[in-house]
Write an enzyme that holds these catalytic residues in place. Structure first.
Site, PDB file in Angstrom:
ATOM      1  N   ARG A 120       0.802  -1.226   0.000  1.00 38.71           N
ATOM      2  CA  ARG A 120       0.000   0.000   0.000  1.00 38.71           C
ATOM      3  C   ARG A 120       0.838   1.281   0.000  1.00 38.71           C
ATOM      4  O   ARG A 120       0.330   2.383   0.220  1.00 38.71           O
ATOM      5  CB  ARG A 120      -0.951   0.010   1.206  1.00 38.71           C
ATOM      6  N   MET A 121       2.125   1.190  -0.249  1.00 36.89           N
ATOM      7  CA  MET A 121       2.979   2.378  -0.282  1.00 36.89           C
ATOM      8  C   MET A 121       3.065   2.893  -1.726  1.00 36.89           C
ATOM      9  O   MET A 121       4.126   2.941  -2.351  1.00 36.89           O
ATOM     10  CB  MET A 121       4.363   2.051   0.288  1.00 36.89           C
TER      11      MET A 121
END
Length: 219
Positions: free
Chosen positions: A198-199
């Site tokens: 999710r980065m």
């Protein structure tokens, strides 16, 4: 599988985004050159209708609507699509003069979003694009009472048949007076690249009084 089972699976549906990265050094000098790069990459990757974008508008009361349209013009002035000026989307745009559009290239784990004011394109620009449309699409633009309730499919077929008879002997079909283009003049353009855990990479071109500024956003 029961319908309820599908709902239970939603929390666990997940894709690992591992196809790329986006750094400040990767960006083109301008938002429209970067968008063109990603459009070209999507086309070369075989993405179906890479110029398809989800257009979001709101009416005078703030009620939002969204639908998919096709981008048909891109340059430093903005992003262009064409439609019926009596459609629901056009009524929204005339009321608020603002829109947002997102290109969802799911297969590439990418999306690009443009937000800004809108303007109608010139009649010359509309005529230039109209001449490139297939004759069937031209006739359909004349026949369709876009966004208006119709009395079944036969009513549409009848309307098209009437238009076909009307222009049967015409070498070229003229542009309908109720049809033309809108240009989104961006104030914000964001490029999103999916990353692991999710980065994600989110780089935004932001229009300021001093010109365009590139900013990184938290994912």
């Amino acid at each position: 599988m029961a319908d309820g089972d599908i709902t239970l699976e939603l929390p666990t549906m997940r894709v690992a985004y591992e196809q790329g990265a986006l750094t400040e050094a990767d960006l083109a000098p301008t938002w429209h050159e970067q968008l063109q790069r990603w459009l070209d990459a999507a086309r070369q990757a075989g993405v179906a209708e890479p110029n398809a974008m989800v257009l979001a508008t709101a009416n005078a009361e703030g009620m939002p609507s969204s639908r998919t349209v096709l981008a048909k013009g891109l340059d430093e002035r903005g992003l262009v699509f064409f439609t019926n000026y009596t459609s629901a989307k056009s009524h929204d745009l005339m009321a608020t003069r603002y829109a947002s559009a997102t290109f969802p290239w799911f297969a590439m784990h990418r999306q690009a979003t443009i937000r800004g004011t809108v303007e109608k394109v010139s009649t010359a620009e509309t005529a230039e694009y109209w001449a490139k449309r297939p004759r069937g699409s031209q006739l359909g633009a004349w026949a369709s009472p876009q966004s208006i309730v119709v009395n079944g499919r036969p009513a549409l077929e009848s309307a098209l048949a009437n238009v076909e008879r009307r222009f049967a002997d015409a070498e070229t079909v003229p542009v309908p007076p109720h049809w033309g283009g809108w240009r989104i003049q961006p104030e914000v353009v964001e490029f999103w690249q999916g990353r692991q855990d999710r980065m994600h990479d989110r780089l935004r071109f932001q229009l300021t009084r001093d010109g365009w500024r590139v900013q990184r956003l938290g994912p």
